[in-house]
Design an enzyme around this catalytic site. Structure first.
Site, PDB file in Angstrom:
ATOM      1  N   SER A 123       2.062 -10.543   3.292  1.00 43.97           N
ATOM      2  CA  SER A 123       3.914 -11.207   3.153  1.00 43.97           C
ATOM      3  C   SER A 123       3.545 -11.761   4.729  1.00 43.97           C
ATOM      4  O   SER A 123       4.978 -12.422   5.262  1.00 43.97           O
ATOM      5  CB  SER A 123       5.343  -9.899   3.419  1.00 43.97           C
ATOM      6  OG  SER A 123       4.372  -8.969   3.958  1.00 43.97           O
ATOM      7  N   HIS A 144       3.412 -15.392  -2.969  1.00 41.87           N
ATOM      8  CA  HIS A 144       3.790 -14.122  -1.712  1.00 41.87           C
ATOM      9  C   HIS A 144       4.975 -13.687  -2.582  1.00 41.87           C
ATOM     10  O   HIS A 144       5.192 -14.457  -3.479  1.00 41.87           O
ATOM     11  CB  HIS A 144       4.057 -15.003  -1.043  1.00 41.87           C
ATOM     12  CG  HIS A 144       4.603 -13.620  -0.344  1.00 41.87           C
ATOM     13  ND1 HIS A 144       6.539 -13.757   0.337  1.00 41.87           N
ATOM     14  CD2 HIS A 144       5.255 -12.816  -0.064  1.00 41.87           C
ATOM     15  CE1 HIS A 144       7.020 -12.914   0.859  1.00 41.87           C
ATOM     16  NE2 HIS A 144       6.036 -12.182   1.407  1.00 41.87           N
ATOM     17  N   GLU A 156       6.184 -17.282  -4.139  1.00 44.73           N
ATOM     18  CA  GLU A 156       6.399 -18.445  -2.985  1.00 44.73           C
ATOM     19  C   GLU A 156       4.142 -18.499  -3.318  1.00 44.73           C
ATOM     20  O   GLU A 156       3.510 -17.719  -3.435  1.00 44.73           O
ATOM     21  CB  GLU A 156       5.593 -18.147  -1.938  1.00 44.73           C
ATOM     22  CG  GLU A 156       7.916 -18.071  -1.688  1.00 44.73           C
ATOM     23  CD  GLU A 156       8.042 -18.050  -0.079  1.00 44.73           C
ATOM     24  OE1 GLU A 156       8.609 -18.544   0.325  1.00 44.73           O
ATOM     25  OE2 GLU A 156       7.255 -16.682   0.010  1.00 44.73           O
ATOM     26  N   ASN A 195      10.826 -15.664   3.685  1.00 45.28           N
ATOM     27  CA  ASN A 195      11.278 -14.240   5.181  1.00 45.28           C
ATOM     28  C   ASN A 195      12.008 -15.361   6.290  1.00 45.28           C
ATOM     29  O   ASN A 195      12.850 -14.667   6.721  1.00 45.28           O
ATOM     30  CB  ASN A 195       9.752 -13.139   4.325  1.00 45.28           C
ATOM     31  CG  ASN A 195       9.873 -12.670   4.044  1.00 45.28           C
ATOM     32  OD1 ASN A 195      10.829 -12.962   3.204  1.00 45.28           O
ATOM     33  ND2 ASN A 195       8.163 -12.085   3.718  1.00 45.28           N
TER      34      ASN A 195
HETATM   35  N1  LIG Z   1       6.180  -4.029  -0.418  1.00 47.51           N
HETATM   36  C1  LIG Z   1       6.668  -5.162  -0.090  1.00 47.51           C
HETATM   37  O1  LIG Z   1       7.766  -5.337  -0.122  1.00 47.51           O
HETATM   38  C2  LIG Z   1       6.107  -6.433  -0.205  1.00 47.51           C
HETATM   39  C3  LIG Z   1       6.354  -7.750  -0.327  1.00 47.51           C
HETATM   40  C4  LIG Z   1       5.775  -8.423  -0.293  1.00 47.51           C
HETATM   41  C5  LIG Z   1       3.846  -8.652   0.370  1.00 47.51           C
HETATM   42  N2  LIG Z   1       3.480  -7.649   0.277  1.00 47.51           N
HETATM   43  C6  LIG Z   1       1.970  -7.116   0.985  1.00 47.51           C
HETATM   44  O2  LIG Z   1       1.283  -7.038  -0.370  1.00 47.51           O
HETATM   45  C7  LIG Z   1       0.798  -6.369   0.509  1.00 47.51           C
HETATM   46  C8  LIG Z   1       0.280  -4.833  -0.269  1.00 47.51           C
HETATM   47  O3  LIG Z   1       1.621  -3.926  -0.005  1.00 47.51           O
HETATM   48  P1  LIG Z   1       2.090  -2.280  -0.478  1.00 47.51           P
HETATM   49  O4  LIG Z   1       3.751  -2.432   0.166  1.00 47.51           O
HETATM   50  O5  LIG Z   1       1.837  -2.431  -2.448  1.00 47.51           O
HETATM   51  O6  LIG Z   1       1.586  -1.329   0.465  1.00 47.51           O
HETATM   52  P2  LIG Z   1       0.963  -0.452  -0.088  1.00 47.51           P
HETATM   53  O7  LIG Z   1       0.461   0.445   0.817  1.00 47.51           O
HETATM   54  O8  LIG Z   1       1.998  -0.082  -1.070  1.00 47.51           O
HETATM   55  O9  LIG Z   1      -0.278  -0.444  -0.859  1.00 47.51           O
HETATM   56  C9  LIG Z   1      -1.844  -1.088  -0.947  1.00 47.51           C
HETATM   57  C10 LIG Z   1      -2.491   0.049  -1.725  1.00 47.51           C
HETATM   58  O10 LIG Z   1      -3.660  -1.072  -1.400  1.00 47.51           O
HETATM   59  C11 LIG Z   1      -4.962   0.240  -1.411  1.00 47.51           C
HETATM   60  N3  LIG Z   1      -5.903   0.030  -0.290  1.00 47.51           N
HETATM   61  C12 LIG Z   1      -6.169  -0.326   0.504  1.00 47.51           C
HETATM   62  N4  LIG Z   1      -7.444  -0.852   0.889  1.00 47.51           N
HETATM   63  C13 LIG Z   1      -7.561  -0.440   0.241  1.00 47.51           C
HETATM   64  C14 LIG Z   1      -9.154  -1.480  -0.512  1.00 47.51           C
HETATM   65  N5  LIG Z   1     -10.173  -1.727   0.234  1.00 47.51           N
HETATM   66  N6  LIG Z   1      -9.540  -2.047  -2.145  1.00 47.51           N
HETATM   67  C15 LIG Z   1      -8.505  -1.014  -2.358  1.00 47.51           C
HETATM   68  N7  LIG Z   1      -7.517  -1.185  -2.013  1.00 47.51           N
HETATM   69  C16 LIG Z   1      -7.459  -0.517  -1.371  1.00 47.51           C
HETATM   70  C17 LIG Z   1      -4.449   1.507  -0.623  1.00 47.51           C
HETATM   71  O11 LIG Z   1      -4.632   2.359  -0.797  1.00 47.51           O
HETATM   72  C18 LIG Z   1      -2.786   1.082  -1.373  1.00 47.51           C
HETATM   73  O12 LIG Z   1      -2.085   1.598  -2.646  1.00 47.51           O
HETATM   74  C19 LIG Z   1       0.698  -6.193   1.816  1.00 47.51           C
HETATM   75  O13 LIG Z   1      -0.240  -7.284   2.389  1.00 47.51           O
HETATM   76  C20 LIG Z   1       1.844  -6.786   1.695  1.00 47.51           C
HETATM   77  O14 LIG Z   1       1.469  -7.057   3.029  1.00 47.51           O
HETATM   78  C21 LIG Z   1       4.282  -6.407   0.246  1.00 47.51           C
END
Ligand SMILES: NC(=O)c1ccc[n+]([C@@H]2O[C@H](COP(=O)([O-])OP(=O)(O)OC[C@H]3O[C@@H](n4cnc5c(N)ncnc54)[C@H](O)[C@@H]3O)[C@@H](O)[C@H]2O)c1
Length: 316
Positions: A123, A144, A156, A195
């Site tokens: 993000s 994204h 995106e 964003n």
């Molecule tokens: N939460 C949001 O609103 C949002 C919105 C858009 C983008 N994002 C992006 O999406 C991505 C994930 O965010 P999220 O909110 O789902 O996070 P989250 O913490 O809920 O999930 C991340 C997952 O990745 C897993 N993980 C960590 N290292 C790993 C590896 N080496 N191999 C496999 N799995 C692994 C973790 O165990 C966890 O389950 C980030 O880059 C975040 O910036 C998040």
């Protein structure tokens, strides 16, 4: 690779975003491998998927019969090699850590077939920063998604310096096929598109709240019932054209010098965060929440989102 050659999708990271992204591709008919660090995390992700699909069926987006078949298309896998070895399109949704993402892209490049397109759901990071760890920079792209990714339509697509137009076009077509609303972002800039726009609004909202111009409740009511009401149906630029740009220009000329242009979030907002008032999850933020109140709000929000999704995007 052509759109019809894409059969298998892998999603790395099964957290808030990953499980919802897996749902979108599985509902779109793709076989999906969902990878995370251990069985417990993957088990929780499958439980969430079952709940999501149940809510989709309750709201008439899918039939009850589609639920078991959709779940059968999703294979939870802890082994990364097994998850990606036959994938045509991979999206990572692991935590926002540049070193982890760089390492992961390097591993994916080694483990998956030459044809495979690699996407990141970062993000904030720039795709070029980790595409460079692969030998396929033309097939690396940023997609994204917005939370909840199985509901919010827009994704995106951000092109890195070396991403090919073919990759962007294929990913665009793939996202359209699974009923998303993809948008191509031509220039790789921090915050991408949405964003930056959201944060420009948040700066003024937090400033007005800090100044006591209106209560938190009234700020939300004012936005929801005015431009928020319009925005689900017509974008900001069409709104401008319909309103008349002579008027928009005159208002902007007068108000721009008076609108907050701080480079820091306002002190009252910083104090709220430092005090641990992080919102619904801590019971207090701009508003107060009990656990029951939080659940009620989220349920109502999701039902309204699903009705809007159905009305505006699902039948196309
Ligand atoms: N939460 C949001 O609103 C949002 C919105 C858009 C983008 N994002 C992006 O999406 C991505 C994930 O965010 P999220 O909110 O789902 O996070 P989250 O913490 O809920 O999930 C991340 C997952 O990745 C897993 N993980 C960590 N290292 C790993 C590896 N080496 N191999 C496999 N799995 C692994 C973790 O165990 C966890 O389950 C980030 O880059 C975040 O910036 C998040």
């Amino acid at each position: 690779m052509k759109l019809e050659d894409v059969r298998n999708v892998a999603v790395i990271g099964a957290g808030i975003m990953g499980h919802g992204i897996a749902q979108v591709f599985a509902l779109g008919g793709y076989r999906v491998t969902l990878n995370d660090l251990d069985e417990t995390i993957l088990g929780n992700a499958i439980d969430r998927l079952k709940t999501n699909l149940g809510t989709f069926a309750e709201n008439g987006l899918i039939s009850q019969d589609e639920i078991p078949n959709t779940l059968l298309r999703i294979a939870p896998v802890t082994d990364l090699r097994e998850a990606v070895c036959d994938a045509d399109f991979i999206t990572e949704a692991v935590i926002e850590d540049i070193e982890l993402k760089r390492k992961l892209f390097n591993q994916l490049d080694e483990l998956c077939p030459a044809r495979t397109i690699l996407a990141s759901n970062s993000s904030s990071l720039l795709i070029s920063d980790f595409a460079s760890t692969t030998k396929r920079q033309d097939r690396v792209v940023l997609t994204h998604w917005f939370n909840p990714p199985h509901i919010v339509p827009t994704v995106e697509i951000i092109k890195g310096h070396r991403t090919s137009d073919e990759t962007v076009d294929l990913v665009y077509a793939l996202l359209k096929k699974v009923r998303k609303l993809p948008v191509k972002i031509a220039k790789e800039i921090p915050g991408y598109l949405v964003n930056r726009i959201q944060l420009a609004m948040a700066r003024e909202v937090w400033h007005l709240w800090e100044q006591g111009v209106a209560s938190a409740e009234d700020i939300d009511i004012a936005v929801k019932g005015s431009f928020g009401f319009r925005l689900a149906s017509i974008g900001p630029l069409l709104t401008n054209d319909l309103g008349g740009n002579d008027t928009n220009y005159a208002v902007a000329k007068y108000l721009f010098p008076l609108i907050n242009d701080s480079h820091e979030p306002p002190p009252a907002f910083a104090r709220m965060v430092q005090a641990g008032n992080l919102g619904a999850k801590t019971g207090k933020g701009f508003f107060d929440y009990s656990k029951e109140e939080w659940n009620r709000i989220v349920k109502k929000r999701d039902q309204e989102f699903l009705q809007r999704l159905k009305a505006l995007y699902w039948s196309e």
